[in-house]
Design a protein around this motif. Sequence first.
Motif, mmCIF file in Angstrom:
data_model
loop_
_atom_site.group_PDB
_atom_site.id
_atom_site.type_symbol
_atom_site.label_atom_id
_atom_site.label_comp_id
_atom_site.label_asym_id
_atom_site.label_seq_id
_atom_site.Cartn_x
_atom_site.Cartn_y
_atom_site.Cartn_z
ATOM 1 N N THR A 114 56.663 56.927 11.319
ATOM 2 C CA THR A 114 56.565 55.763 10.264
ATOM 3 C C THR A 114 57.073 54.544 10.894
ATOM 4 O O THR A 114 57.976 55.285 11.955
ATOM 5 C CB THR A 114 57.366 55.850 9.123
ATOM 6 O OG1 THR A 114 57.284 56.616 8.584
ATOM 7 C CG2 THR A 114 58.329 54.545 8.173
ATOM 8 N N ASN A 161 68.222 56.933 9.349
ATOM 9 C CA ASN A 161 65.894 57.293 8.661
ATOM 10 C C ASN A 161 65.473 57.863 9.745
ATOM 11 O O ASN A 161 64.768 58.643 9.526
ATOM 12 C CB ASN A 161 66.373 56.355 7.826
ATOM 13 C CG ASN A 161 66.617 55.999 6.048
ATOM 14 O OD1 ASN A 161 66.726 56.280 6.298
ATOM 15 N ND2 ASN A 161 66.271 54.888 5.837
ATOM 16 N N GLY A 177 71.585 62.131 2.192
ATOM 17 C CA GLY A 177 70.820 60.247 2.195
ATOM 18 C C GLY A 177 71.185 60.334 0.898
ATOM 19 O O GLY A 177 71.602 61.070 -0.517
ATOM 20 N N THR A 178 71.657 58.983 0.801
ATOM 21 C CA THR A 178 72.198 58.308 -1.043
ATOM 22 C C THR A 178 71.458 57.499 -1.427
ATOM 23 O O THR A 178 71.756 57.207 -2.820
ATOM 24 C CB THR A 178 73.119 57.175 -0.982
ATOM 25 O OG1 THR A 178 72.634 56.034 0.390
ATOM 26 C CG2 THR A 178 74.641 57.885 -0.128
ATOM 27 N N GLY A 179 69.868 57.206 -0.986
ATOM 28 C CA GLY A 179 68.637 56.437 -1.437
ATOM 29 C C GLY A 179 69.267 54.765 -1.721
ATOM 30 O O GLY A 179 68.427 53.929 -2.552
ATOM 31 N N GLY A 200 69.968 53.000 1.377
ATOM 32 C CA GLY A 200 69.738 52.536 3.021
ATOM 33 C C GLY A 200 68.915 51.276 2.916
ATOM 34 O O GLY A 200 68.923 50.543 3.565
ATOM 35 N N LEU A 201 68.028 51.501 2.431
ATOM 36 C CA LEU A 201 66.781 50.979 3.098
ATOM 37 C C LEU A 201 66.548 49.255 2.030
ATOM 38 O O LEU A 201 66.569 48.284 1.753
ATOM 39 C CB LEU A 201 65.198 51.273 2.200
ATOM 40 C CG LEU A 201 65.009 51.798 3.550
ATOM 41 C CD1 LEU A 201 63.407 52.824 3.518
ATOM 42 C CD2 LEU A 201 64.786 51.284 4.832
ATOM 43 N N TYR A 210 65.615 54.734 -4.744
ATOM 44 C CA TYR A 210 63.850 55.213 -5.034
ATOM 45 C C TYR A 210 64.041 56.032 -3.902
ATOM 46 O O TYR A 210 64.188 56.017 -2.431
ATOM 47 C CB TYR A 210 63.307 54.187 -5.075
ATOM 48 C CG TYR A 210 61.549 54.885 -5.524
ATOM 49 C CD1 TYR A 210 60.859 54.966 -5.847
ATOM 50 C CD2 TYR A 210 61.076 55.602 -4.232
ATOM 51 C CE1 TYR A 210 60.362 56.096 -6.060
ATOM 52 C CE2 TYR A 210 59.723 55.505 -3.825
ATOM 53 C CZ TYR A 210 59.531 56.221 -5.493
ATOM 54 O OH TYR A 210 58.059 56.280 -5.267
ATOM 55 N N ARG A 211 63.401 57.425 -3.943
ATOM 56 C CA ARG A 211 63.401 58.404 -2.991
ATOM 57 C C ARG A 211 61.546 58.675 -2.945
ATOM 58 O O ARG A 211 61.494 59.137 -3.799
ATOM 59 C CB ARG A 211 64.175 59.783 -3.080
ATOM 60 C CG ARG A 211 65.643 59.231 -2.396
ATOM 61 C CD ARG A 211 66.991 60.084 -3.302
ATOM 62 N NE ARG A 211 68.217 59.557 -2.914
ATOM 63 C CZ ARG A 211 69.328 60.225 -3.732
ATOM 64 N NH1 ARG A 211 68.857 59.954 -5.181
ATOM 65 N NH2 ARG A 211 69.908 60.066 -2.761
ATOM 66 N N VAL A 212 61.460 59.407 -1.567
ATOM 67 C CA VAL A 212 59.846 60.188 -2.320
ATOM 68 C C VAL A 212 60.053 61.491 -2.146
ATOM 69 O O VAL A 212 59.727 62.071 -3.163
ATOM 70 C CB VAL A 212 59.245 60.119 -0.570
ATOM 71 C CG1 VAL A 212 57.805 60.638 -0.661
ATOM 72 C CG2 VAL A 212 58.652 58.995 -0.122
ATOM 73 N N ASP A 255 58.703 56.645 14.011
ATOM 74 C CA ASP A 255 59.635 57.771 14.252
ATOM 75 C C ASP A 255 57.942 59.047 13.963
ATOM 76 O O ASP A 255 57.281 58.504 13.650
ATOM 77 C CB ASP A 255 60.435 58.771 13.383
ATOM 78 C CG ASP A 255 59.725 58.368 12.050
ATOM 79 O OD1 ASP A 255 58.912 59.010 11.961
ATOM 80 O OD2 ASP A 255 60.505 57.355 11.850
ATOM 81 N N LEU A 275 59.666 51.355 -2.041
ATOM 82 C CA LEU A 275 61.220 52.359 -1.206
ATOM 83 C C LEU A 275 62.595 51.501 -0.971
ATOM 84 O O LEU A 275 63.585 51.923 -1.387
ATOM 85 C CB LEU A 275 60.647 52.200 0.657
ATOM 86 C CG LEU A 275 59.611 53.462 0.457
ATOM 87 C CD1 LEU A 275 59.067 53.185 1.830
ATOM 88 C CD2 LEU A 275 59.768 55.317 -0.023
ATOM 89 N N ILE A 314 54.699 58.325 4.698
ATOM 90 C CA ILE A 314 55.076 58.168 3.315
ATOM 91 C C ILE A 314 53.840 57.498 3.021
ATOM 92 O O ILE A 314 52.807 56.940 3.653
ATOM 93 C CB ILE A 314 55.781 56.873 3.764
ATOM 94 C CG1 ILE A 314 57.407 57.649 4.374
ATOM 95 C CG2 ILE A 314 55.959 56.085 2.327
ATOM 96 C CD1 ILE A 314 58.209 56.305 4.564
ATOM 97 N N SER A 319 65.727 64.364 0.567
ATOM 98 C CA SER A 319 66.678 63.337 1.174
ATOM 99 C C SER A 319 68.274 63.381 0.793
ATOM 100 O O SER A 319 69.593 63.363 1.757
ATOM 101 C CB SER A 319 66.423 61.753 0.405
ATOM 102 O OG SER A 319 67.755 61.173 0.466
ATOM 103 N N LYS A 345 66.464 61.468 10.690
ATOM 104 C CA LYS A 345 66.362 61.969 9.897
ATOM 105 C C LYS A 345 65.423 62.217 9.730
ATOM 106 O O LYS A 345 65.129 63.642 9.015
ATOM 107 C CB LYS A 345 67.479 62.152 8.433
ATOM 108 C CG LYS A 345 68.546 61.346 8.925
ATOM 109 C CD LYS A 345 69.023 60.976 7.336
ATOM 110 C CE LYS A 345 69.309 59.295 6.988
ATOM 111 N NZ LYS A 345 69.562 58.816 5.462
ATOM 112 N N TYR A 346 64.467 60.899 8.991
ATOM 113 C CA TYR A 346 63.226 62.260 9.173
ATOM 114 C C TYR A 346 62.208 62.169 9.889
ATOM 115 O O TYR A 346 61.146 62.775 9.309
ATOM 116 C CB TYR A 346 62.716 60.669 7.408
ATOM 117 C CG TYR A 346 63.125 60.756 6.455
ATOM 118 C CD1 TYR A 346 63.648 61.625 5.198
ATOM 119 C CD2 TYR A 346 64.032 58.915 6.558
ATOM 120 C CE1 TYR A 346 64.536 61.493 4.713
ATOM 121 C CE2 TYR A 346 65.341 59.591 5.025
ATOM 122 C CZ TYR A 346 65.185 60.525 4.400
ATOM 123 O OH TYR A 346 65.927 60.289 3.355
#
Length: 262
Positions: free
Chosen positions: A250, A163, A221-223, A225-226, A209-211, A191, A204, A196, A216, A166-167
């Motif tokens: 973050t 993450n 992303g699959t939403g 991971g967290l 759930y994705r921001v 990072d 999260l 966020i 994502s 990626k972010y």
Amino acid sequence: RPGQRWTMRIAELSGSENIIFLSDRSAIDAADRMRSDFVANASHELRTPLAAILGYVETLQEMNGETDAPTRDRFLSIIEREARRMQQLVIDLLSISRVEADRFRRPTATVDLAMIVRTAIGQLSDSEPARAKDLVAKLGDGAQPMLGDEAQLSQLAHNIISNAMKYGHAGTPVTVELIREGSRVRLSVSDQGDGIAPDHLPRLTERFYRVDEARSRSVGGTGLGLAIVKHIGERHQGQLDIDSQVGRGTRVSVTFPLLSEG
Ligand code: ADP
């Protein structure tokens, strides 16, 4: 309470005595609702790439070999991307159901968190070569022994670090640290990305759930991971903390109890 539902069962003890069992249905109803929401979300997530794949396959068939090579290649690469998205989703769905099934089973193996994190960093450097040079590992020299499930802890480390890769903004560092705090060890991943906003933070770890949904998706992303991180963390008595500042970045950390020596 309004909306509360009860189930009543009567069992006869003897000719003159009965036992009445009353159970509150609301908790069961809420769990049922969550389960069916999850199935609906998962189906929707699978249907979107599937529709794209079918659409492009049909277009190629209709064009009956008349497509020029660049167009055909472009369609094929979209089909491949969407199929990979589905593959990752299926992998994540299986993980989350396995992790949930293991929820009440305490891990019994002794594992070294430092080695697990080092291996995860190595794997991510290989799979994301463009970002590998930005990974900064501060894991110390010693082992960090704890009771754990090696495959699950490696997935937890993988999800948090990937993450951040990626972010976080391209070219900025992703710092992975292991910090000893008495009888506990903190795995911390920072990072420098968009960060966020505070109102998103509590949600999260919800599944899907994705921001920013488009962002994502574009980073694969699959939403989930967290949500997987949360479950694995809980199984290992880990404490998950997410600190973020909009415009700065973050830091996600999980603090685990270490195996007491002696
Ligand atoms: P995804 O597969 O979409 O990355 P996750 O469950 O891993 O799903 O994360 C949920 C959402 O949390 C992401 O879609 C993203 O919006 C946000 N997020 C997670 N990690 C970070 C991060 N390091 N920086 C900014 N946003 C993040």
